[in-house]
Design a protein around this motif. Structure first.
Motif, mmCIF file in Angstrom:
data_model
loop_
_atom_site.group_PDB
_atom_site.id
_atom_site.type_symbol
_atom_site.label_atom_id
_atom_site.label_comp_id
_atom_site.label_asym_id
_atom_site.label_seq_id
_atom_site.Cartn_x
_atom_site.Cartn_y
_atom_site.Cartn_z
ATOM 1 N N ASP A 278 29.293 8.066 -24.879
ATOM 2 C CA ASP A 278 30.017 6.807 -24.751
ATOM 3 C C ASP A 278 29.015 5.678 -24.477
ATOM 4 O OD1 ASP A 278 32.312 5.241 -24.859
ATOM 5 O OD2 ASP A 278 32.713 5.454 -22.710
ATOM 6 N N ARG A 279 29.101 5.027 -23.332
ATOM 7 C CA ARG A 279 28.178 3.939 -22.996
ATOM 8 C C ARG A 279 27.166 4.373 -21.933
ATOM 9 N NH1 ARG A 279 32.977 1.936 -21.870
ATOM 10 N NH2 ARG A 279 32.282 1.223 -19.841
ATOM 11 N N ARG A 280 27.041 5.650 -21.673
ATOM 12 C CA ARG A 280 26.174 6.159 -20.602
ATOM 13 C C ARG A 280 24.765 6.463 -21.101
ATOM 14 N NH1 ARG A 280 26.988 5.119 -16.036
ATOM 15 N NH2 ARG A 280 25.872 6.935 -15.335
ATOM 16 N N LEU A 281 23.791 6.155 -20.241
ATOM 17 C CA LEU A 281 22.383 6.438 -20.513
ATOM 18 C C LEU A 281 21.805 7.187 -19.320
ATOM 19 C CD1 LEU A 281 21.387 2.879 -21.757
ATOM 20 C CD2 LEU A 281 21.764 4.885 -23.197
ATOM 21 N N SER A 282 20.791 7.975 -19.584
ATOM 22 C CA SER A 282 20.093 8.711 -18.541
ATOM 23 C C SER A 282 18.646 8.829 -18.967
ATOM 24 C CB SER A 282 20.730 10.094 -18.352
ATOM 25 O OG SER A 282 20.116 10.768 -17.275
ATOM 26 N N GLY A 283 17.782 9.193 -18.056
ATOM 27 C CA GLY A 283 16.387 9.376 -18.419
ATOM 28 C C GLY A 283 15.497 9.382 -17.199
ATOM 29 N N HIS A 284 14.247 8.991 -17.424
ATOM 30 C CA HIS A 284 13.288 8.932 -16.324
ATOM 31 C C HIS A 284 12.237 7.868 -16.621
ATOM 32 C CE1 HIS A 284 11.348 11.673 -19.188
ATOM 33 N NE2 HIS A 284 10.235 11.178 -18.713
ATOM 34 N N TRP A 285 11.560 7.434 -15.567
ATOM 35 C CA TRP A 285 10.428 6.531 -15.695
ATOM 36 C C TRP A 285 9.286 7.100 -14.871
ATOM 37 C CZ3 TRP A 285 8.012 3.643 -11.831
ATOM 38 C CH2 TRP A 285 8.653 3.625 -10.596
ATOM 39 N N ARG A 286 8.072 6.763 -15.283
ATOM 40 C CA ARG A 286 6.891 7.317 -14.618
ATOM 41 C C ARG A 286 5.811 6.237 -14.537
ATOM 42 N NH1 ARG A 286 4.731 12.826 -14.836
ATOM 43 N NH2 ARG A 286 6.436 13.253 -16.254
ATOM 44 N N PRO A 287 5.367 5.907 -13.303
ATOM 45 C CA PRO A 287 4.233 4.984 -13.187
ATOM 46 C C PRO A 287 2.956 5.688 -13.634
ATOM 47 C CG PRO A 287 4.879 5.773 -11.016
ATOM 48 C CD PRO A 287 5.864 6.344 -12.001
ATOM 49 N N PRO A 288 1.918 4.954 -14.003
ATOM 50 C CA PRO A 288 0.669 5.611 -14.424
ATOM 51 C C PRO A 288 0.169 6.586 -13.362
ATOM 52 C CG PRO A 288 0.554 3.255 -14.825
ATOM 53 C CD PRO A 288 1.803 3.505 -14.030
ATOM 54 N N GLY A 289 -0.033 7.822 -13.747
ATOM 55 C CA GLY A 289 -0.545 8.847 -12.843
ATOM 56 C C GLY A 289 0.449 9.312 -11.793
ATOM 57 N N GLU B 265 4.603 10.540 -10.459
ATOM 58 C CA GLU B 265 5.676 11.496 -10.723
ATOM 59 C C GLU B 265 6.842 10.795 -11.419
ATOM 60 O OE1 GLU B 265 5.658 14.862 -10.055
ATOM 61 O OE2 GLU B 265 3.550 14.468 -9.627
ATOM 62 N N PRO B 266 7.635 11.540 -12.201
ATOM 63 C CA PRO B 266 8.808 10.926 -12.843
ATOM 64 C C PRO B 266 9.924 10.649 -11.843
ATOM 65 C CG PRO B 266 8.689 13.257 -13.374
ATOM 66 C CD PRO B 266 7.446 12.936 -12.588
ATOM 67 N N HIS B 267 10.683 9.597 -12.116
ATOM 68 C CA HIS B 267 11.825 9.203 -11.293
ATOM 69 C C HIS B 267 13.046 9.058 -12.198
ATOM 70 C CE1 HIS B 267 9.133 8.352 -7.925
ATOM 71 N NE2 HIS B 267 8.358 7.738 -8.793
ATOM 72 N N GLN B 268 14.207 9.379 -11.692
ATOM 73 C CA GLN B 268 15.456 9.388 -12.446
ATOM 74 C C GLN B 268 15.948 7.976 -12.769
ATOM 75 O OE1 GLN B 268 17.053 12.063 -13.647
ATOM 76 N NE2 GLN B 268 18.681 10.819 -14.524
ATOM 77 N N ILE B 269 16.614 7.867 -13.924
ATOM 78 C CA ILE B 269 17.306 6.647 -14.343
ATOM 79 C C ILE B 269 18.717 7.038 -14.764
ATOM 80 C CG2 ILE B 269 17.453 4.795 -16.066
ATOM 81 C CD1 ILE B 269 14.475 5.085 -16.486
ATOM 82 N N ASP B 270 19.696 6.251 -14.358
ATOM 83 C CA ASP B 270 21.066 6.383 -14.838
ATOM 84 C C ASP B 270 21.562 4.986 -15.147
ATOM 85 O OD1 ASP B 270 21.771 9.262 -14.530
ATOM 86 O OD2 ASP B 270 21.167 8.830 -12.461
ATOM 87 N N GLY B 271 22.362 4.855 -16.197
ATOM 88 C CA GLY B 271 22.827 3.529 -16.529
ATOM 89 C C GLY B 271 24.024 3.506 -17.437
ATOM 90 N N GLU B 272 24.487 2.276 -17.665
ATOM 91 C CA GLU B 272 25.651 2.092 -18.504
ATOM 92 C C GLU B 272 25.522 0.783 -19.267
ATOM 93 O OE1 GLU B 272 30.499 2.409 -18.251
ATOM 94 O OE2 GLU B 272 29.317 2.481 -16.433
ATOM 95 N N ILE B 273 25.969 0.817 -20.524
ATOM 96 C CA ILE B 273 26.027 -0.358 -21.373
ATOM 97 C C ILE B 273 27.330 -1.069 -21.054
ATOM 98 C CG2 ILE B 273 26.086 -1.170 -23.761
ATOM 99 C CD1 ILE B 273 24.654 1.650 -24.350
ATOM 100 N N ASP B 274 27.266 -2.368 -20.902
ATOM 101 C CA ASP B 274 28.430 -3.170 -20.541
ATOM 102 C C ASP B 274 29.529 -3.032 -21.595
ATOM 103 O OD1 ASP B 274 29.161 -5.573 -18.576
ATOM 104 O OD2 ASP B 274 29.870 -6.075 -20.590
ATOM 105 N N GLN B 275 30.760 -2.866 -21.172
ATOM 106 C CA GLN B 275 31.872 -2.685 -22.099
ATOM 107 C C GLN B 275 32.164 -3.945 -22.898
ATOM 108 O OE1 GLN B 275 35.353 -1.015 -20.327
ATOM 109 N NE2 GLN B 275 36.490 -1.020 -22.224
#
Length: 171
Positions: free
Chosen positions: A98-109, A111-121
């Protein structure tokens, strides 16, 4: 062009470009990077539609290839470089339904950190992402560029600050 600098937050800029883009004036609301001062990112409206923008001190870049069609939620998925104060980070977004997103981000060098999000309806270009950080959650609000579909520009709200950012698709 005319410009105003807000008192709160002090790095918010409102730029009006007069007699531009078929309008008497087009307003751009953005945020100046507080560390590097080399980036402004935010949004504009054109004929009642919201669009993201960014400007940075750098050599001009070639325009990305046009990606036809209306924006759809899967257009947000991909690998990105996140640029903001504090340096670049790698970011991956997945369309999870649907409009849901998930993933991760990682600063240089780092550890990865979680991302959760949503596209505006109501606005198919607008996304809000919650980024897990060591200092607690941060909220990224941005707009996908509607034609090349390769940049999301906006800002990150931290507990004590709002910083401009943009995500440039690399894959």
């Amino acid at each position: 062009m005319s410009a105003q600098v807000a008192e709160d937050p002090p790095h918010e800029l409102v730029l009006d470009i007069h007699d531009f883009n078929g309008l008497a004036a087009q307003r751009f609301t953005g945020y100046l990077a507080t560390e590097s001062r080399g980036l402004i990112a935010g949004y504009t409206r054109w004929r009642e539609e919201r669009y993201g923008f960014y400007a940075r001190r750098d050599l001009p870049r070639p325009l990305a290839a046009f990606r036809s069609g209306e924006v759809a939620p899967p257009d947000f998925a991909g690998l990105y470089t996140l640029r903001c104060d504090g340096g670049p980070a790698a970011l991956e977004l997945l369309h999870v339904g649907d409009r849901r997103l998930s993933g991760h981000w990682r600063p240089p060098g780092g550890e990865p950190h979680q991302i959760d999000g949503e596209i505006d309806q109501g606005d198919p270009l607008l996304v809000r992402l919650t980024l897990s950080t060591p200092a607690g959650p941060a909220t990224l609000t941005g707009s996908l560029f509607s034609r090349p579909k390769n940049v999301i520009a906006g800002w990150i709200d931290l507990p004590a600050a709002r910083i401009p950012c943009y995500l440039l698709r690399i894959g």
